[in-house]
Write a protein that holds these residues in place. Sequence first.
Motif, PDB file in Angstrom:
ATOM      1  N   UNK A 155      27.926  32.088  37.978  1.00 40.45           N
ATOM      2  CA  UNK A 155      29.029  31.598  38.360  1.00 40.45           C
ATOM      3  C   UNK A 155      29.890  32.860  39.337  1.00 40.45           C
ATOM      4  N   UNK A 156      29.140  33.930  39.248  1.00 41.71           N
ATOM      5  CA  UNK A 156      29.643  34.885  40.332  1.00 41.71           C
ATOM      6  C   UNK A 156      29.483  34.392  41.491  1.00 41.71           C
ATOM      7  N   UNK A 157      28.774  33.515  42.064  1.00 41.72           N
ATOM      8  CA  UNK A 157      28.387  32.981  43.372  1.00 41.72           C
ATOM      9  C   UNK A 157      29.864  32.271  43.592  1.00 41.72           C
ATOM     10  N   UNK A 158      30.472  31.550  42.942  1.00 38.87           N
ATOM     11  CA  UNK A 158      31.842  31.056  43.009  1.00 38.87           C
ATOM     12  C   UNK A 158      32.780  32.046  43.418  1.00 38.87           C
ATOM     13  N   UNK A 159      32.651  33.134  42.885  1.00 36.58           N
ATOM     14  CA  UNK A 159      33.762  34.326  43.247  1.00 36.58           C
ATOM     15  C   UNK A 159      33.598  34.799  44.549  1.00 36.58           C
ATOM     16  N   UNK A 160      32.234  34.779  44.873  1.00 34.12           N
ATOM     17  CA  UNK A 160      32.198  35.184  46.592  1.00 34.12           C
ATOM     18  C   UNK A 160      32.169  34.187  47.346  1.00 34.12           C
ATOM     19  N   UNK A 161      32.019  32.919  47.331  1.00 33.22           N
ATOM     20  CA  UNK A 161      32.019  31.916  48.341  1.00 33.22           C
ATOM     21  C   UNK A 161      32.198  30.629  47.779  1.00 33.22           C
ATOM     22  N   UNK A 182      29.039  42.878  25.721  1.00 32.50           N
ATOM     23  CA  UNK A 182      30.553  43.122  26.787  1.00 32.50           C
ATOM     24  C   UNK A 182      31.394  41.987  26.460  1.00 32.50           C
ATOM     25  N   UNK A 183      32.642  42.478  26.809  1.00 29.38           N
ATOM     26  CA  UNK A 183      33.816  41.316  26.513  1.00 29.38           C
ATOM     27  C   UNK A 183      33.716  40.374  27.756  1.00 29.38           C
ATOM     28  N   UNK A 184      34.178  39.190  27.614  1.00 31.22           N
ATOM     29  CA  UNK A 184      34.054  38.123  28.507  1.00 31.22           C
ATOM     30  C   UNK A 184      34.393  38.664  30.017  1.00 31.22           C
ATOM     31  N   UNK A 185      35.515  39.291  30.117  1.00 26.46           N
ATOM     32  CA  UNK A 185      35.975  39.969  31.423  1.00 26.46           C
ATOM     33  C   UNK A 185      35.020  41.004  31.539  1.00 26.46           C
ATOM     34  N   UNK A 186      34.199  40.866  32.944  1.00 24.58           N
ATOM     35  CA  UNK A 186      33.024  41.664  32.887  1.00 24.58           C
ATOM     36  C   UNK A 186      33.607  43.412  33.298  1.00 24.58           C
ATOM     37  N   UNK A 187      34.651  43.555  33.297  1.00 22.96           N
ATOM     38  CA  UNK A 187      35.129  44.738  33.521  1.00 22.96           C
ATOM     39  C   UNK A 187      35.938  45.493  32.267  1.00 22.96           C
ATOM     40  N   UNK A 188      35.660  44.718  31.062  1.00 24.37           N
ATOM     41  CA  UNK A 188      36.276  45.128  29.814  1.00 24.37           C
ATOM     42  C   UNK A 188      35.808  46.017  28.904  1.00 24.37           C
ATOM     43  N   UNK A 189      34.490  46.278  29.047  1.00 21.04           N
ATOM     44  CA  UNK A 189      33.894  47.263  28.077  1.00 21.04           C
ATOM     45  C   UNK A 189      33.236  46.590  27.303  1.00 21.04           C
ATOM     46  N   UNK A 190      32.651  47.450  26.053  1.00 20.07           N
ATOM     47  CA  UNK A 190      32.101  46.621  24.840  1.00 20.07           C
ATOM     48  C   UNK A 190      32.941  46.029  24.049  1.00 20.07           C
ATOM     49  N   UNK A 191      33.017  45.259  23.451  1.00 22.35           N
ATOM     50  CA  UNK A 191      33.597  44.563  22.234  1.00 22.35           C
ATOM     51  C   UNK A 191      33.556  45.724  21.053  1.00 22.35           C
ATOM     52  N   UNK A 193      35.135  30.401  33.636  1.00 18.51           N
ATOM     53  CA  UNK A 193      33.988  31.197  33.138  1.00 18.51           C
ATOM     54  C   UNK A 193      33.340  31.799  34.557  1.00 18.51           C
ATOM     55  N   UNK A 194      33.980  31.500  35.677  1.00 14.10           N
ATOM     56  CA  UNK A 194      33.735  32.184  36.945  1.00 14.10           C
ATOM     57  C   UNK A 194      34.842  33.135  37.422  1.00 14.10           C
ATOM     58  N   UNK A 195      35.559  32.399  38.468  1.00 13.74           N
ATOM     59  CA  UNK A 195      36.539  33.582  39.222  1.00 13.74           C
ATOM     60  C   UNK A 195      37.441  34.215  38.045  1.00 13.74           C
TER      61      UNK A 195
END
Length: 849
Positions: free
Chosen positions: A113-119, A373-382, A18-20
């Motif tokens: 969990x975006x924080x985990x992506x960054x550091x 939005x789809x689970x992947x944040x760059x995937x657009x609308x369901x 659910x993060x990276x």
Amino acid sequence: MPKEYIAFDVKTGMKNIIGRDLITDDFIAIYELVKNSYDAFADYVTLTFRADEIVLADNGKGMSKEDLKSKWFAVAYSAKKDGTEDKDTRDGTHLNNLKSRRFYAGAKGVGRFSCDRLGNNLELETLKEDAENSWIVNVDWKKFEEDAKQSFGDVKIPVEEGNNTITFPKNKKHGTVLRISSLNSTWNEWKLAELKRSLEKLINPFSKDNDFKVEIIAEEFLEGDKFKSDSQKLNGVVHNSILRVLDIKTTQINVRVKDQLISTKLVDRGSLIYHIEEDNQIGEFVNDLDISLYFLNRSAKINFGKIMDIEPVNYGNVFLFKNGFRVQPYGNVGDDSWGLDKNKTQGYGRYLGTRELFGKVDLITDHFNEFKEVSSRAGGLVETQGKQVLFELFDEKALKRLERYVSGVLWGEAFKRKNYFVDETVADEIRKALKDDKDKDTYDDIKENIGSKIDFVNLIKVLSDDSNIRIIEYNRELVDLVNEQLSVVQPKFISDLERIAEKTNDSELVEQIKLTQENFLALLREKEEAEQREADEREKRIQAEERAFAEEQRRIAAEKRAYEEELKRKEAELQTERKERERIQAENDRLKAEKRVVEETEQRRLEQERNKSLNEKLSIESQKNQYLNSTRKTLSNDADQLVHSIDLYVGNASSYINNLLKNDKLDQETKDQLYQIKNNIDKALKVSSIIIKSNFDYKHTSQRVNLPKYVSEYLSDLSLSRRELKIATEFKFDHYCFLNPIDIDIILDNLVSNSAKAKAKNILVTFEKPSAKDLVVHYFDDGNGVPERLANNPTAIFELGVRDSLEKGSGIGMYDVKKRMENLKGDIKFIGNNKKLSGASFSLTFHNQ
């Protein structure tokens, strides 16, 4: 035995899922954190970048310890989604005022969990409004990766009470600060510039009353910012710079959906084209929507680049905003989620692609399930029914209507395709007059183009035919056809105007239609009268031409009769002369025959005795030389007279054929037949000359010949009759071929004749033996050479009837040479001018058989 119940046990690996794994891009990770600040009612966020630390601070509502436990630490739970997020918001605070103007940007419960992506490390400090102390959370994301079998909830996160000395953006006493360290990537100057450009598009840049600000602080690059323009500086508040280009004069359509009403305005470079309203018949889930599409012609693209310091194709195309925040990937460079480029490839000229369009779709909704939005944040609308309705509104109400105006009125594609003009050539010319419109920021070309006006009338007529559409206003200049040249237009446009006037109850347009109709009928009458005059003149001209043709035919017939009579007279004279010569010839032949019988009898007896052994040793080669040399003997008076008669009669026939071949009106089949006649005449002439002048046996024409020696001897003999030419040969070896020498004679005659016509003074012939069986004869002269137009197309030299325009020949000589070489199983090629001599050069190839 009682049932046993087993619960799911979520392991620590869920952190990455659910993060990276879900948030695969650093920019999107920061988007998620900024959106969380927005949803917390912050109006200011600072993003501070240091060597190995990112600090995000907002002045939102902050969190209590209970909020942390029940919301922040509750994975995949969103109080925004179930409506409990702001139950405790107190009336009268600035936060409550903000809430009245906002919808939530996130509702999945995993943005933290975006924080985990960054550091690898996170320190969160938060202070709720009017609270005494802040709360600090320290998360070491690596602890979730130590033991894959460990349960997610078994990893304990330390929470401790802080103090309220921390200051939040704009000196607020509430908010949240995220300190992310042990970064996973380096934030250099280029990456920060891209982040800033991306954040410009995070919150709807088309909104002119935005109360949410994001500031980037990167002290490392402050010195470099001194030498940059405001738009290029890394430090500072992220401005919605796209607002600066919205005033570019271009073609745009705005569709506003509010509750049950859809309002559409089409504007072209500052001038209203039409304004319509219609009922929202498909808006069950979409009742608060704003669509703005801009067609970027060449002028608009240039102005966009000047203002934004980037070409529009590298900025993006049509963005989607949901509740004020952008939804990825709609509008990204190269993205075609709206299907714009897919449609364009299906019909060039009628569709607009991502390179021509710019704009936004701004949706305000609380139907989270229909527009999630789809689970992947760059995937657009369901894919949902709500998304389908949204895309239908975009396509039908905005895109197609803009495309219809651009391709029809601006480009002229529609009025040409719909045959509104009586002549397609006229339609093409009117359409060409629109070619410069793409370079202008006014629509003057459209107002002055009858094709665009006619197409606009058709466009408004089609809108008026839709019973659900109410035409509120339309451009009067584009339906003003009173003073136009209407004779080139089909009359059906008048009924289109009448339909518009009827639907809009436009009395002014009715009067305008009357004047237009009168003008059209007057032009129609003038056109009919002009056409009748033209028809009368044409009839007179045809009659005069017919009389002239008949007179010409009579003249030709008279000349033909005179010519035929002259031919008959000459034929009679020739017949008389021929009979007299035949009588004289017969008498001479009789006397010669008697004398020859006596002489030959005696001669045979003597020769048989003296030369019996010699005749047996003669080779075929010596016979050939005898044949060739015998042609040089001095003729008797009787033989000379016979040759003269043959030359006269057969030569005349050859001359007539040459004259006929000069006639360019003859078809190819006739020319070919004439050539065959001339070919046989020339051969007969040559054979008769040889037979009479030698003891050559014509019944055996194909002989084994030493070709280099034969050609050298023949040209030497030929030079005696052509004193103006110096003919040289380089004879170095023997090569025997089995062929008809007569063909060789005629080939050489034609080549030498062409050299003489080309003003040549010298001819050189050389021999080459590329193999044991092949012989190549090279022929050079120093004449004028082959003209450039034929030298560039060397095969044309050998076509029947092709000749230099300055020559008086029939164009048959080189064709005859080509044919004879082919009959000998050989070939001739033009090898260029200015080879060994300054004139033309040819190669003749013989294959031994």
